[in-house]
Design a protein around this motif. Structure first.
Motif, PDB file in Angstrom:
ATOM      1  N   THR A  20      27.244   3.895  65.198  1.00 40.89           N
ATOM      2  CA  THR A  20      26.946   5.089  65.978  1.00 40.89           C
ATOM      3  C   THR A  20      26.398   6.156  65.048  1.00 40.89           C
ATOM      4  O   THR A  20      26.900   6.345  63.944  1.00 40.89           O
ATOM      5  N   LYS A  21      25.374   6.872  65.516  1.00 38.96           N
ATOM      6  CA  LYS A  21      24.859   8.004  64.752  1.00 38.96           C
ATOM      7  C   LYS A  21      25.657   9.233  65.145  1.00 38.96           C
ATOM      8  O   LYS A  21      25.686   9.617  66.312  1.00 38.96           O
ATOM      9  N   VAL A  22      26.316   9.852  64.179  1.00 38.77           N
ATOM     10  CA  VAL A  22      27.136  11.029  64.445  1.00 38.77           C
ATOM     11  C   VAL A  22      26.532  12.229  63.722  1.00 38.77           C
ATOM     12  O   VAL A  22      25.993  12.108  62.630  1.00 38.77           O
ATOM     13  N   ILE A  23      26.632  13.379  64.365  1.00 37.42           N
ATOM     14  CA  ILE A  23      26.100  14.627  63.818  1.00 37.42           C
ATOM     15  C   ILE A  23      27.199  15.667  63.890  1.00 37.42           C
ATOM     16  O   ILE A  23      27.778  15.904  64.946  1.00 37.42           O
ATOM     17  N   LYS A  24      27.503  16.282  62.736  1.00 37.08           N
ATOM     18  CA  LYS A  24      28.541  17.303  62.680  1.00 37.08           C
ATOM     19  C   LYS A  24      27.943  18.567  62.058  1.00 37.08           C
ATOM     20  O   LYS A  24      27.240  18.502  61.061  1.00 37.08           O
ATOM     21  N   MET A  25      28.243  19.718  62.644  1.00 41.82           N
ATOM     22  CA  MET A  25      27.769  20.981  62.114  1.00 41.82           C
ATOM     23  C   MET A  25      28.766  21.477  61.063  1.00 41.82           C
ATOM     24  O   MET A  25      29.963  21.557  61.327  1.00 41.82           O
ATOM     25  N   VAL A  26      28.266  21.805  59.867  1.00 40.06           N
ATOM     26  CA  VAL A  26      29.100  22.210  58.748  1.00 40.06           C
ATOM     27  C   VAL A  26      28.679  23.612  58.313  1.00 40.06           C
ATOM     28  O   VAL A  26      27.495  23.875  58.104  1.00 40.06           O
ATOM     29  N   LYS A  27      29.659  24.507  58.174  1.00 39.54           N
ATOM     30  CA  LYS A  27      29.367  25.887  57.765  1.00 39.54           C
ATOM     31  C   LYS A  27      29.475  26.015  56.248  1.00 39.54           C
ATOM     32  O   LYS A  27      30.452  25.577  55.644  1.00 39.54           O
ATOM     33  N   ASN A  28      28.486  26.652  55.642  1.00 39.04           N
ATOM     34  CA  ASN A  28      28.488  26.920  54.214  1.00 39.04           C
ATOM     35  C   ASN A  28      29.354  28.152  53.968  1.00 39.04           C
ATOM     36  O   ASN A  28      29.071  29.223  54.491  1.00 39.04           O
ATOM     37  N   PRO A  29      30.418  28.047  53.159  1.00 38.13           N
ATOM     38  CA  PRO A  29      31.313  29.195  52.967  1.00 38.13           C
ATOM     39  C   PRO A  29      30.674  30.353  52.202  1.00 38.13           C
ATOM     40  O   PRO A  29      31.075  31.496  52.363  1.00 38.13           O
ATOM     41  N   GLN A  30      29.672  30.084  51.371  1.00 41.40           N
ATOM     42  CA  GLN A  30      29.064  31.143  50.566  1.00 41.40           C
ATOM     43  C   GLN A  30      28.083  31.989  51.373  1.00 41.40           C
ATOM     44  O   GLN A  30      28.132  33.212  51.336  1.00 41.40           O
ATOM     45  N   SER A  31      27.180  31.339  52.096  1.00 42.35           N
ATOM     46  CA  SER A  31      26.141  32.084  52.813  1.00 42.35           C
ATOM     47  C   SER A  31      26.457  32.272  54.289  1.00 42.35           C
ATOM     48  O   SER A  31      25.851  33.110  54.942  1.00 42.35           O
ATOM     49  N   GLY A  32      27.368  31.481  54.827  1.00 40.15           N
ATOM     50  CA  GLY A  32      27.696  31.589  56.249  1.00 40.15           C
ATOM     51  C   GLY A  32      26.732  30.842  57.154  1.00 40.15           C
ATOM     52  O   GLY A  32      26.875  30.883  58.372  1.00 40.15           O
ATOM     53  N   TYR A  34      24.776  27.424  58.741  1.00 37.13           N
ATOM     54  CA  TYR A  34      25.211  26.105  59.187  1.00 37.13           C
ATOM     55  C   TYR A  34      24.181  25.052  58.806  1.00 37.13           C
ATOM     56  O   TYR A  34      22.982  25.311  58.789  1.00 37.13           O
ATOM     57  N   SER A  35      24.664  23.865  58.506  1.00 37.13           N
ATOM     58  CA  SER A  35      23.812  22.714  58.280  1.00 37.13           C
ATOM     59  C   SER A  35      24.393  21.539  59.059  1.00 37.13           C
ATOM     60  O   SER A  35      25.521  21.601  59.536  1.00 37.13           O
ATOM     61  N   PHE A  36      23.617  20.491  59.191  1.00 42.24           N
ATOM     62  CA  PHE A  36      24.035  19.338  59.975  1.00 42.24           C
ATOM     63  C   PHE A  36      24.252  18.137  59.071  1.00 42.24           C
ATOM     64  O   PHE A  36      23.425  17.822  58.231  1.00 42.24           O
ATOM     65  N   ASP A  37      25.382  17.473  59.259  1.00 41.37           N
ATOM     66  CA  ASP A  37      25.732  16.263  58.525  1.00 41.37           C
ATOM     67  C   ASP A  37      25.523  15.091  59.478  1.00 41.37           C
ATOM     68  O   ASP A  37      26.264  14.941  60.446  1.00 41.37           O
ATOM     69  N   GLU A  38      24.503  14.269  59.214  1.00 44.71           N
ATOM     70  CA  GLU A  38      24.176  13.120  60.069  1.00 44.71           C
ATOM     71  C   GLU A  38      24.466  11.839  59.305  1.00 44.71           C
ATOM     72  O   GLU A  38      24.079  11.704  58.158  1.00 44.71           O
ATOM     73  N   GLN A  39      25.156  10.909  59.974  1.00 41.07           N
ATOM     74  CA  GLN A  39      25.474   9.625  59.354  1.00 41.07           C
ATOM     75  C   GLN A  39      25.478   8.534  60.414  1.00 41.07           C
ATOM     76  O   GLN A  39      25.726   8.794  61.584  1.00 41.07           O
ATOM     77  N   MET A  40      25.235   7.309  59.957  1.00 39.93           N
ATOM     78  CA  MET A  40      25.406   6.122  60.780  1.00 39.93           C
ATOM     79  C   MET A  40      26.706   5.478  60.323  1.00 39.93           C
ATOM     80  O   MET A  40      26.815   5.052  59.178  1.00 39.93           O
TER      81      MET A  40
END
Length: 52
Positions: A20-32, A34-40
């Motif tokens: 399954t392809k999963v996508i999780k939104m991750v917040k950068n603590p320094q700048s605030g 968001y980026s996306f972590d995508e994995q199979m």
């Protein structure tokens, strides 16, 4: 006739449907920002991926 040919090609469970392809939104603590972590990942590990 083409429908029967396509249906015969889709047999078995090891043809990519076990991942399954999963996508999780991750917040950068320094700048605030968001980026996306995508994995199979395998279907069994989906819940563990979202727990972390």
């Amino acid at each position: 006739m083409a429908k029967k040919v396509v249906a015969t090609l889709r047999t078995g469970k090891t043809d990519g449907r076990s991942y399954t392809k999963v996508i999780k939104m991750v917040k950068n603590p320094q700048s605030g920002s968001y980026s996306f972590d995508e994995q199979m990942i395998p279907n069994e590990a989906v819940k563990d991926f979202f727990k972390n």
